[in-house]
Design an enzyme around this catalytic site. Structure first.
Site, short mmCIF file in Angstrom:
data_model
loop_
_atom_site.label_atom_id
_atom_site.label_comp_id
_atom_site.label_asym_id
_atom_site.label_seq_id
_atom_site.Cartn_x
_atom_site.Cartn_y
_atom_site.Cartn_z
N ASP A 67 0.81 -1.23 0.00
CA ASP A 67 0.00 0.00 0.00
C ASP A 67 0.84 1.28 0.00
O ASP A 67 0.44 2.30 0.56
CB ASP A 67 -0.98 0.01 1.20
CG ASP A 67 -1.83 -1.23 1.24
OD1 ASP A 67 -2.16 -1.73 0.15
OD2 ASP A 67 -2.16 -1.69 2.35
N LYS A 103 1.94 1.87 -5.15
CA LYS A 103 2.54 1.24 -6.35
C LYS A 103 1.63 1.41 -7.57
O LYS A 103 2.10 1.66 -8.67
CB LYS A 103 2.77 -0.26 -6.11
CG LYS A 103 3.74 -0.56 -5.00
CD LYS A 103 3.85 -2.05 -4.76
CE LYS A 103 2.61 -2.67 -4.18
NZ LYS A 103 2.25 -2.25 -2.83
N GLY A 126 -4.50 -4.49 -3.54
CA GLY A 126 -5.50 -3.48 -3.87
C GLY A 126 -4.75 -2.26 -4.35
O GLY A 126 -4.06 -1.62 -3.56
N GLN A 175 2.20 -6.39 -3.29
CA GLN A 175 2.76 -6.63 -1.95
C GLN A 175 4.11 -5.88 -1.83
O GLN A 175 4.27 -4.86 -2.48
CB GLN A 175 2.91 -8.12 -1.66
CG GLN A 175 1.59 -8.85 -1.48
CD GLN A 175 0.90 -9.17 -2.77
OE1 GLN A 175 1.47 -9.74 -3.69
NE2 GLN A 175 -0.36 -8.83 -2.88
#
Ligand code: GDP
Ligand code: IMO
Ligand code: MG
Length: 450
Positions: A15, A18, A42, A228
């Site tokens: 988070d 990216k 997400g 990630q």
């Protein structure tokens, strides 16, 4: 071999922004590739002033010239894939069908993977705090060589049924033993359902190797949208509080089917403060009155962590969980430099950190740790054994700053923001080339002199 690949890699616990940077890099790209993970990711991208949350399809899909690839290293829930394709079309993104390729080698997440994810978490004394999207169990099946790939969804139904039957024998025993009869897999029913999903996705499922070979041969710009992050990597992160893939640069190459010689640039993405969702070590975490499950511990004043979370809107893009928040840890960046081969850093949320400083009257950045009575400048990898969290040594800056949205160059930034960036560069030993000053694609300063 042409060096035409730009890799976007998260440097902390995910988070970091990216999706935004991958989308910006995709503006003049030919190919954009997702390489690892699945819908545990997400990624937020802004299209027509609207935020889109993408879990599987690379954010570069917003540009009409890109071909977007979901690579062989990913694990895919067909339902999420189909709903994402529909969402993109209804958001006004053109030619999605002709610009999306899905590797037939990517593995399929079935409902029983999600049930197993729940079960594993429930049985653990210290749960990981997974996204419950079935990621770990799907990768376990892959590693056990009983996984089912996107290609398998295209097999005649009877063959798919046989594969599902073989793959779920052990899982069914676990479900029965744990009073989860409703999770027991009926192979023929599932084969019927997923065979239909395969037909729906057939036009996208392919061998991506020829596309990648041509792209490199023709020197086309390829962007890998990492998912990630470094500290969530199964080999290099805070094991066992990690995800089940290799999000470091080498893992994304493998998951995207790209050769290392084709790398042009690796951009490490971070935020000006840090966050983590799920459990596990977080040395610079600040106390907060709300935990990742959403339990609220009422006090009279908002705690430091609450200020960061609220000013940064730190709630999970995938699960909505409140994110744990803390100060920028530049020591992890220094540790990530060689493991991830980072050429440049992008520091997002510089605007938010300025507001945090204005609210609290100070900001901090971790420049070293005290660990086992020594001062160290790298992230120790034996925390799980020593049970000791590295104690941050902070540099404190007074107050915060305000960034005018029209600010376009590094020179125009407030001096204190530049001082903060300088500290990161010194500790991490990586130049900060990109600075995020807001959520939109335009809210980015690029230092052309670096
Ligand atoms: P990812 O998983 O690394 O792609 O990041 P997420 O999309 O989960 O979370 C990043 C969040 O920060 C999103 O809501 C973005 O819109 C937002 N964001 C990204 N960069 C900036 C920035 O520079 N400033 C602000 N204020 N928000 C940003
Ligand atoms: P993006 O790409 C933040 C975390 C989970 C949990 C751990 C294991 O948006 O940065 P999993 O479901 O993967 O088995 O959960 O990893 N995690 C993420 N945290 N952003 C992500 O992706 C994440 N993907 C996994 O919260 O702690
Ligand atoms: Mg995210």
């Amino acid at each position: 071999m042409n060096k035409c690949v730009t890799i976007i890699v998260g440097t902390k616990w995910g988070d970091e922004g990216k999706g935004k940077i991958a989308a910006i890099e995709a503006a003049d790209a030919d190919f954009v590739i997702r390489a690892t993970g699945g819908s545990n990711a997400g990624h937020t991208v802004v299209f027509n002033d609207k935020k889109l949350a993408l879990h599987l399809i690379p954010g570069g899909i917003i540009y009409p010239q890109t071909t977007c690839i979901i690579g062989p290293g990913t694990v895919l829930d067909p339902y999420i894939l189909i709903s994402e394709i529909k969402m993109l079309k209804s958001s006004g993104i053109h030619n999605v069908d002709s610009r999306l390729l899905i590797s037939g080698r990517a593995h399929v997440i079935f409902p029983y993977h999600k049930d197993l994810d729940e079960l594993h978490e429930k049985m653990k004394e210290k749960p990981v705090g997974t996204t419950k999207k079935g990621i770990g169990p799907c990768y376990s099946d892959k590693d056990n060589r009983v996984g089912i790939r996107m290609y398998d969804l295209l097999l005649p139904k009877e063959q798919l049924e046989k594969k599902i039957y073989e793959s779920t024998k052990l899982h069914n025993q676990a479900f029965i033993k744990n009073d989860m009869v409703e999770s027991v897999v009926e192979a023929s029913t599932l084969a019927n359902e997923y065979h239909l999903l395969g037909l729906e996705l057939k036009e996208y499922i392919t061998d991506i190797t020829p596309f990648i070979a041509h792209a490199i041969y023709d020197n086309k710009k390829i962007v890998v949208e990492g998912a990630q992050a470094f500290r969530l990597d199964i080999d290099h992160g805070d094991y066992p509080m990690v995800t089940s893939s290799n999000p470091v640069t080498a893992g994304t190459l493998c998951g995207a089917a790209l050769p290392p010689q084709a790398i042009k640039t690796v951009i490490g993405i971070d935020k000006a403060y840090n966050s983590r969702v799920g459990n596990g070590p977080f040395p610079t975490e600040l106390p907060a009155s709300i935990d990742p499950k959403g339990n609220v511990f009422k006090g009279t004043e908002p705690l430091e962590g609450d200020v960061l979370r609220e000013l940064g809107h730190e709630y999970g893009t995938t699960t909505g969980r409140p994110r744990r928040c803390g100060w920028m840890d530049a020591v992890i960046l220094r540790t990530a430099k060689y493991t991830c081969g980072i050429d440049y850093l992008c520091i997002n949320h510089l605007d938010t950190l300025g507001k945090i400083g204005n609210e609290l009257g100070y900001i901090r950045v971790c420049i070293a740790y005290t660990y086992q009575e020594k001062i160290i400048a790298y992230y120790p990898d034996n925390i799980a054994i020593t049970n000791e969290l590295p104690e941050p040594i902070y540099k404190t800056l007074d107050g915060g700053w305000e960034i005018d949205p029209s600010c376009k160059t590094y020179e125009d930034l407030p001096q204190k923001a530049k001082d903060f960036i300088k500290i990161i560069e010194i500790v991490s030993d990586i130049p900060v080339k990109y600075l995020g000053i807001g959520p939109s694609n335009d809210d980015l300063i690029i230092r052309e002199d670096i």
